[in-house]
Write a protein that holds these residues in place. Structure first.
Motif, PDB file in Angstrom:
ATOM      1  N   VAL A   1      -0.582   6.152  -1.396  1.00  0.00           N
ATOM      2  CA  VAL A   1       0.663   5.399  -1.264  1.00  0.00           C
ATOM      3  C   VAL A   1       0.644   4.184  -2.200  1.00  0.00           C
ATOM      4  N   ALA A   2      -0.495   3.516  -2.306  1.00  0.00           N
ATOM      5  CA  ALA A   2      -0.601   2.351  -3.191  1.00  0.00           C
ATOM      6  C   ALA A   2      -0.396   2.758  -4.653  1.00  0.00           C
ATOM      7  N   VAL A   3      -1.002   3.863  -5.057  1.00  0.00           N
ATOM      8  CA  VAL A   3      -0.833   4.336  -6.433  1.00  0.00           C
ATOM      9  C   VAL A   3       0.627   4.706  -6.681  1.00  0.00           C
ATOM     10  N   TRP A   4       1.249   5.378  -5.716  1.00  0.00           N
ATOM     11  CA  TRP A   4       2.670   5.728  -5.839  1.00  0.00           C
ATOM     12  C   TRP A   4       3.516   4.465  -5.964  1.00  0.00           C
ATOM     13  N   ALA A   5       3.231   3.466  -5.126  1.00  0.00           N
ATOM     14  CA  ALA A   5       4.016   2.226  -5.160  1.00  0.00           C
ATOM     15  C   ALA A   5       3.908   1.546  -6.525  1.00  0.00           C
ATOM     16  N   VAL A   6       2.718   1.536  -7.102  1.00  0.00           N
ATOM     17  CA  VAL A   6       2.540   0.897  -8.404  1.00  0.00           C
ATOM     18  C   VAL A   6       3.137   1.755  -9.517  1.00  0.00           C
ATOM     19  N   ALA A   7       2.823   3.045  -9.512  1.00  0.00           N
ATOM     20  CA  ALA A   7       3.303   3.936 -10.577  1.00  0.00           C
ATOM     21  C   ALA A   7       4.817   4.095 -10.544  1.00  0.00           C
ATOM     22  N   GLY A   8       5.410   4.023  -9.379  1.00  0.00           N
ATOM     23  CA  GLY A   8       6.846   4.230  -9.259  1.00  0.00           C
ATOM     24  C   GLY A   8       7.639   2.959  -9.058  1.00  0.00           C
ATOM     25  N   ARG A   9       7.040   1.825  -9.379  1.00  0.00           N
ATOM     26  CA  ARG A   9       7.686   0.539  -9.073  1.00  0.00           C
ATOM     27  C   ARG A   9       9.040   0.354  -9.747  1.00  0.00           C
ATOM     28  N   HIS A  10       9.310   1.067 -10.823  1.00  0.00           N
ATOM     29  CA  HIS A  10      10.587   0.935 -11.514  1.00  0.00           C
ATOM     30  C   HIS A  10      11.552   2.070 -11.178  1.00  0.00           C
ATOM     31  N   HIS A  11      11.181   2.885 -10.211  1.00  0.00           N
ATOM     32  CA  HIS A  11      12.008   4.029  -9.836  1.00  0.00           C
ATOM     33  C   HIS A  11      12.738   3.757  -8.524  1.00  0.00           C
ATOM     34  N   THR A  12      13.768   4.547  -8.293  1.00  0.00           N
ATOM     35  CA  THR A  12      14.506   4.470  -7.035  1.00  0.00           C
ATOM     36  C   THR A  12      13.557   4.774  -5.877  1.00  0.00           C
ATOM     37  N   GLY A  13      13.657   4.021  -4.827  1.00  0.00           N
ATOM     38  CA  GLY A  13      12.842   4.258  -3.643  1.00  0.00           C
ATOM     39  C   GLY A  13      11.539   3.490  -3.627  1.00  0.00           C
ATOM     40  N   ALA A  14      11.273   2.685  -4.656  1.00  0.00           N
ATOM     41  CA  ALA A  14      10.014   1.940  -4.723  1.00  0.00           C
ATOM     42  C   ALA A  14       9.849   0.995  -3.524  1.00  0.00           C
ATOM     43  N   GLY A  15      10.944   0.381  -3.109  1.00  0.00           N
ATOM     44  CA  GLY A  15      10.878  -0.509  -1.950  1.00  0.00           C
ATOM     45  C   GLY A  15      10.505   0.224  -0.679  1.00  0.00           C
ATOM     46  N   LEU A  16      11.026   1.429  -0.528  1.00  0.00           N
ATOM     47  CA  LEU A  16      10.692   2.233   0.658  1.00  0.00           C
ATOM     48  C   LEU A  16       9.212   2.607   0.663  1.00  0.00           C
ATOM     49  N   VAL A  17       8.677   2.928  -0.510  1.00  0.00           N
ATOM     50  CA  VAL A  17       7.249   3.269  -0.612  1.00  0.00           C
ATOM     51  C   VAL A  17       6.405   2.050  -0.257  1.00  0.00           C
ATOM     52  N   ALA A  18       6.803   0.878  -0.732  1.00  0.00           N
ATOM     53  CA  ALA A  18       6.057  -0.344  -0.422  1.00  0.00           C
ATOM     54  C   ALA A  18       6.081  -0.649   1.078  1.00  0.00           C
ATOM     55  N   ILE A  19       7.230  -0.471   1.702  1.00  0.00           N
ATOM     56  CA  ILE A  19       7.325  -0.700   3.156  1.00  0.00           C
ATOM     57  C   ILE A  19       6.473   0.332   3.902  1.00  0.00           C
ATOM     58  N   ALA A  20       6.517   1.581   3.452  1.00  0.00           N
ATOM     59  CA  ALA A  20       5.670   2.613   4.063  1.00  0.00           C
ATOM     60  C   ALA A  20       4.200   2.227   3.947  1.00  0.00           C
ATOM     61  N   GLY A  21       3.819   1.708   2.790  1.00  0.00           N
ATOM     62  CA  GLY A  21       2.435   1.257   2.605  1.00  0.00           C
ATOM     63  C   GLY A  21       2.081   0.126   3.551  1.00  0.00           C
ATOM     64  N   ALA A  22       3.005  -0.806   3.739  1.00  0.00           N
ATOM     65  CA  ALA A  22       2.765  -1.909   4.674  1.00  0.00           C
ATOM     66  C   ALA A  22       2.607  -1.391   6.103  1.00  0.00           C
ATOM     67  N   LEU A  23       3.417  -0.418   6.476  1.00  0.00           N
ATOM     68  CA  LEU A  23       3.288   0.181   7.814  1.00  0.00           C
ATOM     69  C   LEU A  23       1.964   0.920   7.966  1.00  0.00           C
ATOM     70  N   LEU A  24       1.537   1.580   6.903  1.00  0.00           N
ATOM     71  CA  LEU A  24       0.242   2.267   6.947  1.00  0.00           C
ATOM     72  C   LEU A  24      -0.888   1.251   7.101  1.00  0.00           C
ATOM     73  N   ILE A  25      -0.793   0.129   6.401  1.00  0.00           N
ATOM     74  CA  ILE A  25      -1.788  -0.938   6.575  1.00  0.00           C
ATOM     75  C   ILE A  25      -1.780  -1.439   8.017  1.00  0.00           C
ATOM     76  N   LEU A  26      -0.585  -1.614   8.586  1.00  0.00           N
ATOM     77  CA  LEU A  26      -0.477  -2.027   9.989  1.00  0.00           C
ATOM     78  C   LEU A  26      -1.177  -1.021  10.898  1.00  0.00           C
ATOM     79  N   SER A  27      -0.991   0.264  10.635  1.00  0.00           N
ATOM     80  CA  SER A  27      -1.629   1.287  11.482  1.00  0.00           C
ATOM     81  C   SER A  27      -3.148   1.251  11.345  1.00  0.00           C
ATOM     82  N   VAL A  28      -3.645   0.948  10.151  1.00  0.00           N
ATOM     83  CA  VAL A  28      -5.095   0.831   9.959  1.00  0.00           C
ATOM     84  C   VAL A  28      -5.632  -0.373  10.724  1.00  0.00           C
ATOM     85  N   ILE A  29      -4.922  -1.489  10.644  1.00  0.00           N
ATOM     86  CA  ILE A  29      -5.342  -2.690  11.382  1.00  0.00           C
ATOM     87  C   ILE A  29      -5.324  -2.423  12.886  1.00  0.00           C
ATOM     88  N   MET A  30      -4.258  -1.778  13.355  1.00  0.00           N
ATOM     89  CA  MET A  30      -4.185  -1.416  14.784  1.00  0.00           C
ATOM     90  C   MET A  30      -5.366  -0.534  15.167  1.00  0.00           C
TER      91      MET A  30
END
Length: 148
Positions: free
Chosen positions: A65-94
Motif C-alpha cells: 500500500v505504501a509503494v502504491w501510495a508513493v508510485a501513484g501519488r499523481h494519479h486519481t485515487g491517491a488520497g484514498l490509497v493514503a487513507i487506506a494505508g493510514a487505516l492499515l497502520i491503525l489496524s497494526v497498532i490495534m
C-alpha cells in the motif's frame, strides 16, 4: 507497472481481509459451538498458526500500500490509497497493543493450564477483532474505490 502493483496489492490485501473476516464470522462461531474443551483448543491452535503468518501478511500489505501510495501519488485515487494505508497502520497498532498480547497468552493455553478468566479474555479478543475487521474492510473498500 502501476496497474500490476494495484492488482497485486488489492488481491493480497483482499485475501488478508477475507481471512480476518472469516476468523470473526466463521471460525469463531464454529469454535464456540464445539463441545467441551475443543473450542478453546481450536482457538489456541489457530492462534499459533495465524500468529506466525499474519504479521508477515500485514507488513507485506502495508509495504504494498505504501509503494502504491508513493508510485501513484499523481494519479486519481491517491488520497484514498493514503487513507487506506493510514487505516492499515491503525489496524497494526490495534493488533500490537490489544490483540497480540491476548493471542500470545491464548496460544499456550490448554484445558489444564488456562486461567479462570480465559473466556473473558477470549471475548475481549473477539470484540477487538470485530473492530479491527471493520477497519480493514474500510481500508479495503478505499483501495477498491481508488481503482475506479
Amino acid at each position: 507497472m502501476l496497474n500490476a502493483l494495484e492488482v497485486v496489492t488489492t488481491v493480497s490485501f483482499g485475501l488478508m481481509v477475507g481471512v480476518e473476516f472469516s476468523v470473526a464470522f466463521v471460525m469463531n462461531p464454529i469454535f464456540n459451538a464445539l463441545p467441551e474443551d475443543s473450542g478453546q483448543l481450536g482457538r489456541a491452535h489457530g492462534g499459533r498458526m495465524l500468529g506466525a503468518v499474519m504479521p508477515v501478511w500485514y507488513l507485506t500489505s502495508l509495504a504494498l500500500v505504501a509503494v502504491w501510495a508513493v508510485a501513484g501519488r499523481h494519479h486519481t485515487g491517491a488520497g484514498l490509497v493514503a487513507i487506506a494505508g493510514a487505516l492499515l497502520i491503525l489496524s497494526v497498532i490495534m493488533s500490537l497493543l490489544l490483540l497480540v498480547p491476548i493471542n500470545n497468552r491464548n496460544k499456550t493455553w490448554t484445558p489444564e493450564n488456562r486461567p479462570a478468566d480465559w473466556r473473558e479474555q477470549t471475548d475481549r479478543w473477539n470484540r477487538y477483532h470485530y473492530v479491527r475487521v471493520a477497519v480493514l474492510v474500510a481500508a479495503f473498500t478505499l483501495l477498491v474505490a481508488a481503482l475506479t
